[in-house]
Design an enzyme around this catalytic site. Structure first.
Site, PDB file in Angstrom:
ATOM      1  N   LYS A   1       0.993   4.484  -2.825  1.00 10.65           N
ATOM      2  CA  LYS A   1       0.757   5.884  -2.489  1.00 10.65           C
ATOM      3  C   LYS A   1       2.005   6.737  -2.734  1.00 10.65           C
ATOM      4  O   LYS A   1       1.893   7.913  -3.101  1.00 10.65           O
ATOM      5  CB  LYS A   1       0.297   6.007  -1.038  1.00 10.65           C
ATOM      6  CG  LYS A   1      -1.086   5.414  -0.792  1.00 10.65           C
ATOM      7  CD  LYS A   1      -2.160   6.090  -1.641  1.00 10.65           C
ATOM      8  CE  LYS A   1      -3.557   5.619  -1.316  1.00 10.65           C
ATOM      9  NZ  LYS A   1      -4.610   6.312  -2.095  1.00 10.65           N
TER      10      LYS A   1
ATOM     11  N   TYR B   1       0.831  -1.205   0.000  1.00 13.66           N
ATOM     12  CA  TYR B   1       0.000   0.000   0.000  1.00 13.66           C
ATOM     13  C   TYR B   1       0.866   1.254   0.000  1.00 13.66           C
ATOM     14  O   TYR B   1       0.601   2.206  -0.753  1.00 13.66           O
ATOM     15  CB  TYR B   1      -0.917  -0.012   1.220  1.00 13.66           C
ATOM     16  CG  TYR B   1      -1.816   1.202   1.355  1.00 13.66           C
ATOM     17  CD1 TYR B   1      -3.026   1.268   0.681  1.00 13.66           C
ATOM     18  CD2 TYR B   1      -1.452   2.270   2.186  1.00 13.66           C
ATOM     19  CE1 TYR B   1      -3.857   2.374   0.808  1.00 13.66           C
ATOM     20  CE2 TYR B   1      -2.273   3.371   2.316  1.00 13.66           C
ATOM     21  CZ  TYR B   1      -3.472   3.424   1.628  1.00 13.66           C
ATOM     22  OH  TYR B   1      -4.281   4.521   1.760  1.00 13.66           O
TER      23      TYR B   1
END
Length: 232
Positions: free
Chosen positions: A144, A140
């Site tokens: 980002k 994740y």
């Protein structure tokens, strides 16, 4: 930006931060709000126009862009959390996370930039994370971080054409995604207020909480020192 004249589209506008962003757009009195979701029937906010949009499906993105035509503020909010280990995680999961969190916003941005230009310019908001700057979220964090870098590049490319790019960084938000986390959380409504303040003021970055502000400050430290602080 004069928000009273703005037409806003929020991806993932049916829940969590996206739902709060839709509500805040309405509270600011924008001209029109599109709430985009894979299943538009899950958009329940009154007074908004639901749009079917799967950010991982280029054909779905193309249809959404064709259906609208008047968007001046695009908010790339839709995302997922997998957080797979780079060593033991399933690469299928890691790719799925990148397809949603990185390629998804890129697909949508590429499809809607011509629309923003045709309407005289506007602003794109990309939802990053404090984990853009601290690699604690497995895959994740990488998605980002990649989106943060892309936002910087898009800002440089699009600014001369009258389109600004705002990046939102925030830590834990009180949504379903963070429901299992036992830590201080900011409300989605508080995040949304800050995002629309930034849109109105043409600001390029929103650090929505202490977590994101601390993560940014930590970037000047050596990696070992940075992560020792995080562990402490």
């Amino acid at each position: 930006m004069d928000l009273k004249q703005a037409v806003v589209l929020v991806t993932g506008g049916n829940r969590g931060i996206g739902k709060a962003l839709v509500a805040q757009a309405q509270a600011r009195g924008v001209r029109k709000v599109y709430a985009a979701a894979r299943d538009p029937r899950t958009v329940t906010a009154p007074g908004v126009e639901a749009v079917a949009l799967d950010v991982t499906d280029p054909e779905s993105v193309r249809r959404a862009a064709e259906r609208t035509g008047d968007v001046t503020v695009l908010v790339n909010n839709a995302g997922i959390y997998v957080g797979a280990s780079y060593v033991t995680g399933d690469l299928v999961d890691i790719r799925r996370e990148f397809e949603t969190n990185f390629y998804g916003p890129l697909n949508v941005t590429r499809a809607f930039v011509p629309q923003l230009l045709a309407n005289g310019g506007g602003r794109i908001v990309n939802v990053h994370s404090a984990l853009s700057w601290v690699a604690l979220g497995g895959s994740y964090s990488a998605t980002k971080a990649a989106l943060w870098s892309a936002s910087d590049a898009l800002r440089l490319e699009l600014a001369p054409r009258g389109i600004g790019v705002t990046g939102l960084h925030v830590g834990y938000v009180d949504t379903d995604m963070a429901a299992s986390v036992d830590a201080p959380k900011i409300s989605p409504d508080a995040v949304a207020v800050q995002v629309f303040d930034a849109i109105e003021q043409d600001r390029d970055e929103v650090l929505a909480d202490d977590t994101s502000r601390g993560a940014k400050r930590s970037l000047t430290a050596e990696p070992g020192e940075r992560y020792a602080r995080v562990a402490a």
